[in-house]
Write a protein that holds these residues in place. Sequence first.
Motif, PDB file in Angstrom:
ATOM      1  N   LEU A   1      97.168  58.066  40.704  1.00 27.85           N
ATOM      2  CA  LEU A   1      96.981  59.526  40.767  1.00 27.85           C
ATOM      3  C   LEU A   1      97.843  60.294  39.761  1.00 27.85           C
ATOM      4  N   PRO A   2      99.114  59.862  39.526  1.00 27.53           N
ATOM      5  CA  PRO A   2      99.928  60.602  38.544  1.00 27.53           C
ATOM      6  C   PRO A   2      99.356  60.575  37.126  1.00 27.53           C
ATOM      7  N   TYR A   3      98.455  59.648  36.844  1.00 21.94           N
ATOM      8  CA  TYR A   3      97.905  59.506  35.486  1.00 21.94           C
ATOM      9  C   TYR A   3      96.433  59.920  35.421  1.00 21.94           C
ATOM     10  N   ARG A   4      95.967  60.707  36.378  1.00 21.06           N
ATOM     11  CA  ARG A   4      94.536  60.962  36.503  1.00 21.06           C
ATOM     12  C   ARG A   4      93.936  61.683  35.297  1.00 21.06           C
ATOM     13  N   SER A   5      94.770  62.331  34.470  1.00 20.06           N
ATOM     14  CA  SER A   5      94.235  63.002  33.276  1.00 20.06           C
ATOM     15  C   SER A   5      94.060  62.045  32.100  1.00 20.06           C
ATOM     16  N   HIS A   6      94.530  60.791  32.242  1.00 19.04           N
ATOM     17  CA  HIS A   6      94.395  59.813  31.161  1.00 19.04           C
ATOM     18  C   HIS A   6      92.926  59.510  30.916  1.00 19.04           C
ATOM     19  N   ASN A   7      92.552  59.348  29.646  1.00 18.32           N
ATOM     20  CA  ASN A   7      91.157  59.076  29.297  1.00 18.32           C
ATOM     21  C   ASN A   7      90.586  57.855  30.018  1.00 18.32           C
ATOM     22  N   ALA A   8      91.422  56.840  30.224  1.00 17.62           N
ATOM     23  CA  ALA A   8      90.945  55.613  30.860  1.00 17.62           C
ATOM     24  C   ALA A   8      90.481  55.842  32.292  1.00 17.62           C
ATOM     25  N   LEU A   9      90.918  56.941  32.891  1.00 16.83           N
ATOM     26  CA  LEU A   9      90.555  57.225  34.283  1.00 16.83           C
ATOM     27  C   LEU A   9      89.471  58.280  34.402  1.00 16.83           C
ATOM     28  N   GLN A  10      88.968  58.766  33.263  1.00 14.47           N
ATOM     29  CA  GLN A  10      87.853  59.723  33.285  1.00 14.47           C
ATOM     30  C   GLN A  10      86.531  58.955  33.315  1.00 14.47           C
ATOM     31  N   THR A  11      86.472  57.965  34.186  1.00 12.36           N
ATOM     32  CA  THR A  11      85.351  57.041  34.137  1.00 12.36           C
ATOM     33  C   THR A  11      84.868  56.699  35.541  1.00 12.36           C
ATOM     34  N   VAL A  12      83.723  56.035  35.568  1.00 14.58           N
ATOM     35  CA  VAL A  12      83.095  55.646  36.824  1.00 14.58           C
ATOM     36  C   VAL A  12      84.037  54.765  37.648  1.00 14.58           C
ATOM     37  N   GLY A  13      84.071  55.026  38.936  1.00 16.02           N
ATOM     38  CA  GLY A  13      84.889  54.241  39.840  1.00 16.02           C
ATOM     39  C   GLY A  13      86.215  54.902  40.164  1.00 16.02           C
ATOM     40  N   TYR A  14      86.669  55.761  39.281  1.00 14.30           N
ATOM     41  CA  TYR A  14      87.925  56.473  39.496  1.00 14.30           C
ATOM     42  C   TYR A  14      87.670  57.956  39.785  1.00 14.30           C
ATOM     43  N   GLN A  15      86.807  58.581  38.986  1.00 19.32           N
ATOM     44  CA  GLN A  15      86.527  60.001  39.191  1.00 19.32           C
ATOM     45  C   GLN A  15      85.941  60.270  40.574  1.00 19.32           C
ATOM     46  N   GLU A  16      85.064  59.393  41.047  1.00 20.04           N
ATOM     47  CA  GLU A  16      84.442  59.603  42.354  1.00 20.04           C
ATOM     48  C   GLU A  16      85.468  59.499  43.484  1.00 20.04           C
ATOM     49  N   ILE A  17      86.412  58.557  43.346  1.00 15.72           N
ATOM     50  CA  ILE A  17      87.452  58.416  44.378  1.00 15.72           C
ATOM     51  C   ILE A  17      88.446  59.570  44.280  1.00 15.72           C
ATOM     52  N   PHE A  18      88.743  60.045  43.076  1.00 13.05           N
ATOM     53  CA  PHE A  18      89.581  61.237  42.944  1.00 13.05           C
ATOM     54  C   PHE A  18      88.957  62.410  43.704  1.00 13.05           C
ATOM     55  N   ASP A  19      87.636  62.571  43.571  1.00 12.06           N
ATOM     56  CA  ASP A  19      86.958  63.658  44.281  1.00 12.06           C
ATOM     57  C   ASP A  19      87.098  63.487  45.792  1.00 12.06           C
ATOM     58  N   TYR A  20      87.020  62.257  46.279  1.00 12.78           N
ATOM     59  CA  TYR A  20      87.227  62.010  47.707  1.00 12.78           C
ATOM     60  C   TYR A  20      88.652  62.383  48.114  1.00 12.78           C
ATOM     61  N   LEU A  21      89.613  61.962  47.314  1.00 12.51           N
ATOM     62  CA  LEU A  21      91.014  62.262  47.633  1.00 12.51           C
ATOM     63  C   LEU A  21      91.298  63.764  47.566  1.00 12.51           C
ATOM     64  N   ASP A  22      90.512  64.483  46.753  1.00 10.31           N
ATOM     65  CA  ASP A  22      90.654  65.946  46.664  1.00 10.31           C
ATOM     66  C   ASP A  22      89.912  66.664  47.775  1.00 10.31           C
ATOM     67  N   GLY A  23      89.219  65.905  48.626  1.00  6.45           N
ATOM     68  CA  GLY A  23      88.477  66.514  49.725  1.00  6.45           C
ATOM     69  C   GLY A  23      87.139  67.093  49.332  1.00  6.45           C
ATOM     70  N   LYS A  24      86.625  66.702  48.164  1.00  2.00           N
ATOM     71  CA  LYS A  24      85.352  67.255  47.682  1.00  2.00           C
ATOM     72  C   LYS A  24      84.141  66.488  48.210  1.00  2.00           C
ATOM     73  N   THR A  25      84.362  65.285  48.741  1.00  2.00           N
ATOM     74  CA  THR A  25      83.249  64.451  49.205  1.00  2.00           C
ATOM     75  C   THR A  25      83.771  63.468  50.239  1.00  2.00           C
ATOM     76  N   THR A  26      82.864  62.806  50.939  1.00  2.00           N
ATOM     77  CA  THR A  26      83.261  61.749  51.863  1.00  2.00           C
ATOM     78  C   THR A  26      83.417  60.444  51.104  1.00  2.00           C
ATOM     79  N   LEU A  27      84.094  59.492  51.715  1.00  2.00           N
ATOM     80  CA  LEU A  27      84.272  58.195  51.061  1.00  2.00           C
ATOM     81  C   LEU A  27      82.921  57.491  50.915  1.00  2.00           C
ATOM     82  N   GLU A  28      82.076  57.602  51.919  1.00  2.95           N
ATOM     83  CA  GLU A  28      80.755  56.976  51.845  1.00  2.95           C
ATOM     84  C   GLU A  28      79.945  57.543  50.682  1.00  2.95           C
ATOM     85  N   ASP A  29      79.973  58.861  50.523  1.00  2.00           N
ATOM     86  CA  ASP A  29      79.240  59.482  49.415  1.00  2.00           C
ATOM     87  C   ASP A  29      79.853  59.106  48.068  1.00  2.00           C
TER      88      ASP A  29
END
Length: 302
Positions: free
Chosen positions: A226-254
């Motif tokens: 999470l501390p490195y979430r702005s790194h280009n390597a994390l602006q990708t599939v598999g990480y962005q969706e979980i970041f959204d879950y951790l931010d409360g924007k979606t459910t884990l299932e979604d």
Amino acid sequence: MQHTVIVIAGPTASGKTALAIQVAQAFGTSIISADSRQCYREISIGTAKPSAEELRAVPHYFINSHSITEEVNAGRYEKLALQYAREIFAQRPVAVLCGGTGLYIRAFCEGIDDMPPVSPAVRDRINRQYEKEGLAWLQQQLQQRDPAFYAVAETQNPQRLIRALEVLESTGRSITSFRTASRAQRDFRIIKIGITLPKELLHRNIHTRVDLMMAAGLLEEVQSVLPYRSHNALQTVGYQEIFDYLDGKTTLEDAVTLIKTHTRQYAKRQLTWFRKDKEIQWFDARETGAVLRYLEELIIKN
């Protein structure tokens, strides 16, 4: 025997790693990864790195070689991969390069233009804005401010759009102005192999892989970076969706469903990229024997 690099390319979850290991074992050589994220030590589950057993089976370069705090791009990769190839050629006449990052493979095979440096402040600002506004904002910015780039861009690829906007903000010039389109000459032969699977089977592999990633602890891995979430390597599939879950924007299932959807879309983009390369000889990923016979014919008998 002439120095030769066997390039194995294809979409995610098509079986590149397993094939590369068999090819490397057949020629008694090592593998250079051409994956833009597997070099980072801190992210393993979401990048589908080779297993510990696979890494023991064949020596690998550019796996766990860097920290997420380091900046690695196609230009740096070109220099590193050429250095790795020289190290392998000092011992063996054949090297294997395997991965799904088309830009890295192109940089190795053809060279890539030097890009201007980008300040961390500009990068962080653009990434924060992207996290807030999404892909549509990136597309709008570049369509309005850099139409020459936008006309030829992968408009659904946020990494490419972010990079172009970084260069524009840092230099006031389009990223296209730094491209010379001159192809570098290599002093070794390159043989390109492409593998894929029927769409239904590839999609099934993708869904299974995502489920296995979640079972292996993808959620915990994303939390750890999470501390490195702005790194280009994390602006990708598999990480962005979980970041959204951790931010409360979606459910884990979604979030998991979106990872599967976005991975399928990414695989389609990979295939589109690689199919433009007329030097690639395509095989069904299940035809391992045919691939090995083809390579032996080209390398051993020529």
